[in-house]
Design a protein around this motif. Structure first.
Motif, short mmCIF file in Angstrom:
data_model
loop_
_atom_site.label_atom_id
_atom_site.label_comp_id
_atom_site.label_asym_id
_atom_site.label_seq_id
_atom_site.Cartn_x
_atom_site.Cartn_y
_atom_site.Cartn_z
N ALA A 187 9.14 -12.56 -5.38
CA ALA A 187 7.89 -12.18 -6.07
C ALA A 187 6.70 -12.37 -5.13
O ALA A 187 5.85 -11.48 -5.01
N ASN A 188 6.65 -13.52 -4.47
CA ASN A 188 5.53 -13.81 -3.56
C ASN A 188 5.53 -12.86 -2.37
O ASN A 188 4.47 -12.36 -1.96
N GLU A 189 6.70 -12.60 -1.79
CA GLU A 189 6.78 -11.71 -0.63
C GLU A 189 6.34 -10.29 -0.98
O GLU A 189 5.48 -9.70 -0.31
N LEU A 190 6.93 -9.74 -2.03
CA LEU A 190 6.65 -8.34 -2.36
C LEU A 190 5.24 -8.14 -2.92
O LEU A 190 4.58 -7.16 -2.60
N LYS A 191 4.78 -9.08 -3.71
CA LYS A 191 3.40 -8.98 -4.20
C LYS A 191 2.42 -9.11 -3.04
O LYS A 191 1.39 -8.43 -3.00
N GLY A 192 2.77 -9.94 -2.05
CA GLY A 192 1.93 -10.06 -0.85
C GLY A 192 1.83 -8.74 -0.10
O GLY A 192 0.75 -8.37 0.38
N ILE A 193 2.93 -8.03 0.00
CA ILE A 193 2.91 -6.71 0.67
C ILE A 193 2.07 -5.74 -0.14
O ILE A 193 1.28 -4.97 0.41
N TRP A 194 2.22 -5.77 -1.47
CA TRP A 194 1.42 -4.90 -2.35
C TRP A 194 -0.07 -5.21 -2.18
O TRP A 194 -0.89 -4.29 -2.05
N LEU A 195 -0.42 -6.49 -2.17
CA LEU A 195 -1.83 -6.89 -2.01
C LEU A 195 -2.37 -6.48 -0.64
O LEU A 195 -3.52 -6.06 -0.53
N GLU A 196 -1.54 -6.61 0.39
CA GLU A 196 -1.97 -6.20 1.73
C GLU A 196 -2.32 -4.72 1.75
O GLU A 196 -3.32 -4.31 2.34
N PHE A 197 -1.51 -3.91 1.09
CA PHE A 197 -1.80 -2.48 0.97
C PHE A 197 -3.13 -2.27 0.25
O PHE A 197 -3.99 -1.51 0.71
N GLU A 198 -3.30 -2.93 -0.86
CA GLU A 198 -4.52 -2.77 -1.67
C GLU A 198 -5.77 -3.15 -0.88
O GLU A 198 -6.80 -2.49 -0.98
N GLN A 199 -5.69 -4.21 -0.08
CA GLN A 199 -6.85 -4.69 0.66
C GLN A 199 -7.15 -3.85 1.89
O GLN A 199 -8.28 -3.87 2.39
N ALA A 200 -6.16 -3.14 2.40
CA ALA A 200 -6.31 -2.18 3.51
C ALA A 200 -6.99 -2.78 4.75
O ALA A 200 -7.79 -2.12 5.40
N GLN A 201 -6.63 -4.00 5.10
CA GLN A 201 -7.22 -4.65 6.27
C GLN A 201 -6.32 -4.59 7.51
O GLN A 201 -6.82 -4.59 8.63
N SER A 202 -5.01 -4.56 7.32
CA SER A 202 -4.08 -4.54 8.46
C SER A 202 -3.86 -3.12 8.96
O SER A 202 -4.13 -2.14 8.24
N ALA A 203 -3.37 -3.00 10.18
CA ALA A 203 -3.05 -1.68 10.73
C ALA A 203 -2.03 -0.96 9.85
O ALA A 203 -2.15 0.24 9.60
N GLU A 204 -1.04 -1.71 9.35
CA GLU A 204 -0.01 -1.12 8.49
C GLU A 204 -0.62 -0.58 7.21
O GLU A 204 -0.30 0.53 6.78
N ALA A 205 -1.50 -1.36 6.61
CA ALA A 205 -2.12 -0.93 5.35
C ALA A 205 -3.04 0.26 5.56
O ALA A 205 -3.07 1.18 4.74
N ARG A 206 -3.78 0.27 6.65
CA ARG A 206 -4.67 1.42 6.91
C ARG A 206 -3.86 2.71 7.11
O ARG A 206 -4.24 3.76 6.60
N PHE A 207 -2.74 2.60 7.83
CA PHE A 207 -1.90 3.78 8.03
C PHE A 207 -1.25 4.20 6.71
O PHE A 207 -1.23 5.39 6.37
N ALA A 208 -0.75 3.24 5.95
CA ALA A 208 -0.14 3.56 4.66
C ALA A 208 -1.16 4.23 3.73
O ALA A 208 -0.84 5.21 3.05
N LYS A 209 -2.38 3.72 3.70
CA LYS A 209 -3.43 4.33 2.87
C LYS A 209 -3.73 5.76 3.32
O LYS A 209 -3.95 6.65 2.49
N ALA A 210 -3.74 5.97 4.64
CA ALA A 210 -4.00 7.32 5.16
C ALA A 210 -2.93 8.30 4.65
O ALA A 210 -3.24 9.42 4.21
#
Length: 197
Positions: free
Chosen positions: A113-136
């Motif tokens: 739960a903590n791991e996957l919710k953390g990945i979901w939150l990282e996407f939502e916050q769009a601060q990492s390179a991975e999240a910025r690319f995923a958002k694009a």
């Protein structure tokens, strides 16, 4: 007898089947009368990440990007799909999605739960390179689908060019190449009368 950990994992897996019933605003190419569902969107955009990785502005961990894209919309099981151009519906979207994330990820064993919710939150916050690319990727696919469907959801909702630019400008943060393509498609859609100028 199934152990408690496996039982929790299977419970979420069966709950995720509901994502197939959450309809989006764009139609699928092969069946122009049928709306795309969120499960199809998640699969499609995850494949895009694998194929288009070289167009990320920064090096990315593609496995993490794919995880983000497969997880990013599971909250729509509870929160529904919010049309990105609907300002009123978007007002409480974040709160509804957070509640959905708490419930859905909470079905899992704590470590997952903590791991996957953390990945979901990282996407939502769009601060990492991975999240910025995923958002694009998540933002360009509706543009491409609208274009191939002659502006279908844009025409149905009277969307203007500037609205598309304002909502989707974040594409450039993840991929300049994809933003250039998005602008080309947006301008062509205006020329063809599918988007208001």
């Amino acid at each position: 007898m199934i152990n408690d950990r496996l039982a929790k994992q299977l419970e979420l897996i069966m709950e995720l089947d509901r994502l197939k019933s959450v309809l989006r605003r764009t139609r699928v190419k092969s069946a122009e009368k049928r709306l795309e569902n969120t499960a199809e969107h998640s699969w499609h955009v995850a494949l895009m990440a694998i194929i288009l990785q070289e167009h990320s502005n920064e090096p990315v961990d593609i496995t993490k990007v794919v995880k983000m894209l497969l997880l990013h919309d599971i909250v729509e099981i509870d929160a529904g799909d919010t049309f990105v151009y609907d300002a009123v519906a978007s007002e409480d979207q974040e709160e509804k999605e957070q509640q959905a994330a708490d419930r859905l990820f909470g079905m899992l064993p704590d470590d997952q739960a903590n791991e996957l919710k953390g990945i979901w939150l990282e996407f939502e916050q769009a601060q990492s390179a991975e999240a910025r690319f995923a958002k694009a990727l998540d933002r360009i696919i509706p543009i491409l689908m609208n274009h191939q469907n002659h502006g279908q959801s844009w025409v149905e909702h009277g969307i203007a060019r500037q609205q598309v630019i304002d909502i989707n400008g974040r594409i450039e943060k993840g991929s300049s190449a994809l933003w250039d393509k998005a602008l080309e498609v947006i301008n062509d859609s205006v020329d063809k009368g599918w988007l208001k100028p």
